[in-house]
Design a protein around this motif. Structure first.
Motif, PDB file in Angstrom:
ATOM      1  N   ILE A 110      -1.371  -3.487  -5.756  1.00  0.00           N
ATOM      2  CA  ILE A 110      -1.416  -4.943  -5.976  1.00  0.00           C
ATOM      3  C   ILE A 110      -0.388  -5.335  -7.040  1.00  0.00           C
ATOM      4  CG2 ILE A 110      -2.902  -6.813  -6.841  1.00  0.00           C
ATOM      5  CD1 ILE A 110      -5.184  -5.359  -5.262  1.00  0.00           C
ATOM      6  N   VAL A 111       0.421  -6.336  -6.715  1.00  0.00           N
ATOM      7  CA  VAL A 111       1.528  -6.718  -7.592  1.00  0.00           C
ATOM      8  C   VAL A 111       1.427  -8.160  -8.092  1.00  0.00           C
ATOM      9  CG1 VAL A 111       3.127  -5.035  -6.631  1.00  0.00           C
ATOM     10  CG2 VAL A 111       3.005  -7.310  -5.598  1.00  0.00           C
ATOM     11  N   PHE A 112       0.479  -8.924  -7.577  1.00  0.00           N
ATOM     12  CA  PHE A 112       0.433 -10.336  -7.945  1.00  0.00           C
ATOM     13  C   PHE A 112      -0.931 -10.909  -7.592  1.00  0.00           C
ATOM     14  CE2 PHE A 112       1.393 -14.853  -6.856  1.00  0.00           C
ATOM     15  CZ  PHE A 112       1.853 -15.260  -8.100  1.00  0.00           C
ATOM     16  N   VAL A 113      -1.511 -11.640  -8.517  1.00  0.00           N
ATOM     17  CA  VAL A 113      -2.771 -12.331  -8.242  1.00  0.00           C
ATOM     18  C   VAL A 113      -2.615 -13.777  -8.704  1.00  0.00           C
ATOM     19  CG1 VAL A 113      -5.254 -12.390  -8.678  1.00  0.00           C
ATOM     20  CG2 VAL A 113      -4.076 -10.199  -8.635  1.00  0.00           C
ATOM     21  N   GLU A 114      -3.050 -14.702  -7.864  1.00  0.00           N
ATOM     22  CA  GLU A 114      -2.952 -16.131  -8.205  1.00  0.00           C
ATOM     23  C   GLU A 114      -4.330 -16.743  -8.021  1.00  0.00           C
ATOM     24  OE1 GLU A 114       0.717 -18.479  -7.011  1.00  0.00           O
ATOM     25  OE2 GLU A 114      -0.756 -19.168  -5.574  1.00  0.00           O
TER      26      GLU A 114
ATOM     27  N   VAL B 227      -4.846 -16.117  -4.112  1.00  0.00           N
ATOM     28  CA  VAL B 227      -4.077 -15.186  -3.301  1.00  0.00           C
ATOM     29  C   VAL B 227      -3.954 -13.871  -4.051  1.00  0.00           C
ATOM     30  CG1 VAL B 227      -1.722 -14.707  -2.481  1.00  0.00           C
ATOM     31  CG2 VAL B 227      -2.740 -16.947  -2.100  1.00  0.00           C
TER      32      VAL B 227
ATOM     33  N   GLU C 176      -1.592 -10.351  -3.733  1.00  0.00           N
ATOM     34  CA  GLU C 176      -0.470  -9.759  -3.004  1.00  0.00           C
ATOM     35  C   GLU C 176      -0.316  -8.303  -3.404  1.00  0.00           C
ATOM     36  OE1 GLU C 176       3.207 -11.596  -2.325  1.00  0.00           O
ATOM     37  OE2 GLU C 176       2.552 -13.583  -2.952  1.00  0.00           O
ATOM     38  N   SER C 177      -0.165  -7.462  -2.388  1.00  0.00           N
ATOM     39  CA  SER C 177       0.224  -6.083  -2.655  1.00  0.00           C
ATOM     40  C   SER C 177       1.695  -5.966  -2.287  1.00  0.00           C
ATOM     41  CB  SER C 177      -0.617  -5.131  -1.826  1.00  0.00           C
ATOM     42  OG  SER C 177      -0.328  -5.309  -0.459  1.00  0.00           O
TER      43      SER C 177
ATOM     44  N   ALA D  82       1.532  -6.663   1.563  1.00  0.00           N
ATOM     45  CA  ALA D  82       0.844  -7.769   2.249  1.00  0.00           C
ATOM     46  C   ALA D  82       0.418  -8.877   1.291  1.00  0.00           C
ATOM     47  CB  ALA D  82      -0.386  -7.230   2.966  1.00  0.00           C
ATOM     48  N   VAL D  83       0.197 -10.048   1.873  1.00  0.00           N
ATOM     49  CA  VAL D  83      -0.347 -11.190   1.140  1.00  0.00           C
ATOM     50  C   VAL D  83      -1.712 -11.491   1.736  1.00  0.00           C
ATOM     51  CG1 VAL D  83       0.021 -13.593   0.473  1.00  0.00           C
ATOM     52  CG2 VAL D  83       1.982 -12.168   1.075  1.00  0.00           C
TER      53      VAL D  83
END
Lengths: 372, 127
Positions: free
Chosen positions: B40-44, B60, B62-63, B66-67
């Motif tokens: 996982i590279v991003f969490v919103e 959201v 994001e890995s 995938a999103v």
């Protein structure tokens, strides 16, 4: 239609690989974690099963002419044992596929081998045989895609790893050209785990390494000869994006995103002094230069650019589309690539990428993202 | 492969979990979900004070590969956000029920959680 499978499909499954459909093949996308696999290749070595890549052999008195007329580079240039990157274009100069052409060592029956991308082998076989017949050339074209596996061993330790495996196997055989001394874009015969392979100093990760073309029934023995991290297509994608390499079908697509080699920033693979299909159209583009160019960019605010997202100018007007993007595991920044009008292509130009409707500030960057 | 599915939590079919506190709930995504997504590279997610609604998107994740949209297991007002995830989204991989939590929500209706899957039902769904 049933998916094509590499010879190691069952072995990958037993190892716990997740698979995905790619170009009509069921291929491993992830063995452990994309980040783990990516870091192994950047720091030591990783091995990839890329048996979905096509292999087409071309032989006979007119083999060089046939290849020369169907690819953009000067196929007469490489000596036996050398390889060359080239594009395959239509009469408009639009890229159909990209490929590496090996002029095979003289120990081989065939003269040339070229490697089309996954799912393109049958189309290229048809293209080659149709043009051969139309031009009345004396050449044979053999699609050997399902007779050869292909592996890439990549990373700073990769060449030594393959060379030592090959040396062990060759201890009692005649010495081959040492793999460690093999020049970039050169190929040689090698015996690994008692299996005769073609080994080339090529790759798609931005790292040093070798690619091995291996008989289908020797695939498992060769794959097992390298004790390093198995890697899937997921890590292959993040590595090749950091290296700024094009992905056929994604960064260019004959119908959905038609591009010529100058737009795609691979003009170095076009030799306008040779005659090939698309040459005249490309000569018209070469001098003024293309209106749009393939560029890299880095997001300056949080978010991940993905294929299909809009690239906009600072006022929000759409100027292009992201063709590839990821969170770079090595740089820990969100990076992407895509086409923009030439006036935005200068590195450092401010643009935006619309991530799920939200504009994210970005700046164009020279490729590759990662210098090695 | 077996996944951690704590008995005391409730789950969405879309793999979010909710942990009932007194009138509030803490929410995140399951061990199975983080494993499926990969790195996982991003969490919103919404800010403190915003409203979220049961069964509707609230953010959201994001890995690298995938999103995925996040769906809320509850309705209510966000009272806390796990801002550590902004700089270290990999905490969701490392500890999805602990340091990888996402939001705390002041519940509009505590009964929302009764509509969610219990651990056994969720285990049956993913196995």
């Amino acid at each position: 239609m049933a998916l094509r499978e590499p010879p190691l499909a069952a072995a990958h499954d037993a190892r716990g690989a997740q698979t995905t459909e790619f170009g009509g093949w069921a291929m491993p996308v992830e063995f452990d974690s994309i980040r783990t696999e990516h870091e192994s290749v950047r720091e030591s070595a990783g091995k990839f099963d890329v048996s979905h890549m096509g292999e087409i052999e071309v032989s006979g008195p007119d083999a060089a002419e046939l290849l020369g007329r169907l690819t953009t580079n000067d196929v007469s240039a490489p000596d036996p044992g050398n390889a060359q990157y080239a594009m395959i274009t239509d009469t408009e100069g639009t890229i159909l596929d990209d490929t590496v052409i090996y002029r095979l060592p003289e120990t081989h029956d065939a003269d040339f081998l070229f490697v089309p991308n996954a799912g393109h082998d049958e189309e290229m076989e048809d293209r080659w045989t149709t043009h051969r017949d139309e031009w009345e050339l004396d050449a044979t074209v053999d699609n050997r895609t399902e007779e050869y596996a292909m592996f890439a061993v990549q990373g700073p330790d990769a060449v030594e790893l393959v060379a030592s495996a090959a040396d062990d196997a060759n201890a009692t055989a005649d010495a081959d050209e040492p793999l460690a001394d093999l020049g970039r874009f050169s190929a040689t015969d090698a015996t690994v785990a008692d299996v005769d392979c073609l080994a080339a100093r090529t790759g798609y990760t931005g790292e040093d390494g070798l690619e091995l073309i291996v008989p289908w029934d020797g695939a498992e023995a060769v794959w097992e000869a390298f004790d390093c991290q198995p890697c899937g297509l997921g890590a292959r994608d993040t590595l090749r994006i950091e290296a700024g390499f094009l992905l056929s079908g994604q960064d260019f697509h004959h119908e959905e995103n038609p591009r010529n080699p100058f737009e795609a920033d691979v003009g170095f693979a076009v030799d306008l002094d040779t005659e090939f299909v698309g040459r005249d159209a490309l000569a018209q583009v070469a001098e003024p230069g293309p209106d749009e160019r393939f560029v890299g960019f880095e997001l300056e605010t949080r978010g991940v650019p993905r294929h299909g997202y809009d690239i906009t100018d600072s006022e929000g007007t759409t100027i292009g589309t992201v063709t590839s993007g990821t969170m770079s595991p090595t740089l820990s920044t969100p990076v992407g690539m895509g086409y923009v009008p030439t006036e935005y292509a200068e590195p450092g130009t401010a643009v935006s990428v619309r991530v799920r409707g939200e504009p994210k500030e970005a700046r164009t960057r020279a490729l590759p993202f990662l210098e090695r | 492969m077996s996944f951690e599915i704590p008995d005391e939590l409730r789950y969405m079919e879309s793999h979010e979990w909710a942990d009932r506190e007194d009138g509030t709930a803490r929410i995140g995504i399951s061990d199975f979900a983080q494993d499926e997504l990969g790195d996982i590279v991003f969490v919103e997610f919404p800010e403190e004070g915003e409203e979220i609604t049961h069964d509707e998107e609230f953010g959201v994740v994001e890995s690298i590969k995938a999103v995925s949209d996040l769906y809320s297991p509850v309705s209510g007002t966000v009272t806390a956000t796990n801002d550590a995830l902004l700089d270290a989204p990999e905490l969701v991989n490392d500890d999805p029920y602990g340091e990888g939590w996402m939001l705390e929500v002041d519940l509009d209706d505590a009964d929302d959680l009764d509509d969610l899957l219990d651990a056994d039902a969720y285990r049956n769904q993913i196995e």
